[in-house]
Write an enzyme that holds these catalytic residues in place. Structure first.
Site, PDB file in Angstrom:
ATOM      1  N   SER A  61      38.930  49.814  37.134  1.00  0.00           N
ATOM      2  CA  SER A  61      39.244  49.441  36.197  1.00  0.00           C
ATOM      3  C   SER A  61      40.360  50.474  35.021  1.00  0.00           C
ATOM      4  CB  SER A  61      37.739  49.642  35.607  1.00  0.00           C
ATOM      5  OG  SER A  61      36.807  48.799  36.279  1.00  0.00           O
TER       6      SER A  61
HETATM    7  N1  SAH Z   1      33.943  50.349  40.342  1.00  0.00           N
HETATM    8  C1  SAH Z   1      36.014  50.227  40.800  1.00  0.00           C
HETATM    9  C2  SAH Z   1      36.381  48.636  40.865  1.00  0.00           C
HETATM   10  C3  SAH Z   1      35.788  47.916  41.004  1.00  0.00           C
HETATM   11  S1  SAH Z   1      36.790  45.969  41.115  1.00  0.00           S
HETATM   12  C4  SAH Z   1      36.115  51.064  40.328  1.00  0.00           C
HETATM   13  O1  SAH Z   1      36.161  52.225  40.064  1.00  0.00           O
HETATM   14  O2  SAH Z   1      37.457  51.756  41.067  1.00  0.00           O
HETATM   15  C5  SAH Z   1      35.226  45.125  41.772  1.00  0.00           C
HETATM   16  C6  SAH Z   1      34.893  45.680  43.427  1.00  0.00           C
HETATM   17  O3  SAH Z   1      33.676  44.707  43.336  1.00  0.00           O
HETATM   18  C7  SAH Z   1      36.087  44.429  44.051  1.00  0.00           C
HETATM   19  O4  SAH Z   1      36.024  46.050  44.831  1.00  0.00           O
HETATM   20  C8  SAH Z   1      35.073  44.228  45.096  1.00  0.00           C
HETATM   21  O5  SAH Z   1      35.229  43.678  46.577  1.00  0.00           O
HETATM   22  C9  SAH Z   1      33.596  44.439  44.196  1.00  0.00           C
HETATM   23  N2  SAH Z   1      33.182  42.812  45.071  1.00  0.00           N
HETATM   24  C10 SAH Z   1      32.574  41.979  44.224  1.00  0.00           C
HETATM   25  N3  SAH Z   1      31.375  40.953  45.133  1.00  0.00           N
HETATM   26  C11 SAH Z   1      30.835  42.449  45.531  1.00  0.00           C
HETATM   27  C12 SAH Z   1      29.830  41.869  46.270  1.00  0.00           C
HETATM   28  N4  SAH Z   1      28.928  40.711  46.068  1.00  0.00           N
HETATM   29  N5  SAH Z   1      28.641  42.923  47.126  1.00  0.00           N
HETATM   30  C13 SAH Z   1      29.905  44.242  46.714  1.00  0.00           C
HETATM   31  N6  SAH Z   1      30.458  44.627  46.381  1.00  0.00           N
HETATM   32  C14 SAH Z   1      31.168  43.544  46.074  1.00  0.00           C
END
Ligand code: SAH
Length: 213
Positions: A61
């Protein structure tokens, strides 16, 4: 050419100018270097206030959004926090500076493994990262003082609302994945939930089931 110190100053300046004003959040973000969480081609841009691609087609992000979400959580040092969407691990690392214990979950095993290696390198021992479908939450450790979802949901997921303590706060991007979403702060009260729209954001979608990598 800009020096590391200058880049870091610009980084903190960008956070403040976008509304990240909480002193403890700024300190945590000064301490946790975003560099190790960005690999390969985009490493050069680790201190830009922009989201960047990471493995498995996901994104780390934008730092100012990490700051605003962390600020909205209003963390206390004794809090137990659940993060859905480990991604690079950067948000979890920032949370680890402000809470007692952080549980973070991603549906991609590969991302969890990479994030764990960085947590170990940085000696961030109060983070537990694991692979699962986070939309169901983490019953074993519920209830949580704070829950942060870093992927967009069409509505705050019911199982996660149920795992929030009374008085607890959840921060979640709400909206369709191909549109601009709203960052929503949910506060659990004695009788229900209060919803507060904070700002427009854009996140990858919260998907069901495990990823293939
Ligand atoms: N917080 C992260 C950015 C997240 S991007 C950082 O600091 O880098 C969003 C993430 O959510 C992705 O890696 C994706 O794989 C995950 N995601 C999406 N749906 C999900 C679910 N149902 N359970 C766990 N993770 C999920």
């Amino acid at each position: 050419m800009t020096s590391d110190a200058e880049r870091k100053m610009q980084f903190l300046f960008a956070l403040r100018s976008k509304g990240v004003t909480d002193k403890r959040v700024l300190e945590a973000m000064e301490k946790i270097d975003r560099g190790p969480f960005v690999r390969g081609l985009f490493a050069e841009r680790a201190y830009d206030d922009t989201p960047l691609p990471i493995a498995c087609g996901q994104t780390i992000s934008q730092p100012s959004i990490v700051g605003l979400m962390t600020q909205a959580l209003d963390l206390h040092p004794r809090d137990k926090v659940l993060e859905i969407g480990t991604g690079s691990g950067y948000q979890a690392a920032v949370l680890s500076q402000l809470a007692r214990r952080v549980y973070t979950v991603d549906r991609f095993r590969r991302l969890v493994q990479q994030a764990k290696a960085i947590f170990e390198e940085l000696n961030l021992t109060n983070i537990t990262a694991f692979t699962a479908d986070g939309s169901r939450g983490f019953d074993e450790q519920a209830p949580f003082d704070r829950i942060i979802i870093t992927a967009a949901a069409e509505d705050p997921p019911g199982p996660l609302l149920a795992q929030l303590k009374i008085g607890g706060i959840m921060v979640v991007p709400v909206g369709q994945s191909d549109a601009v979403q709203s960052l929503v702060k949910v506060t659990r009260t004695d009788t229900g939930f209060d919803y507060d729209e904070l700002c427009p954001v854009r996140f990858v979608p919260l998907l069901e089931g495990l990823g293939q990598e």
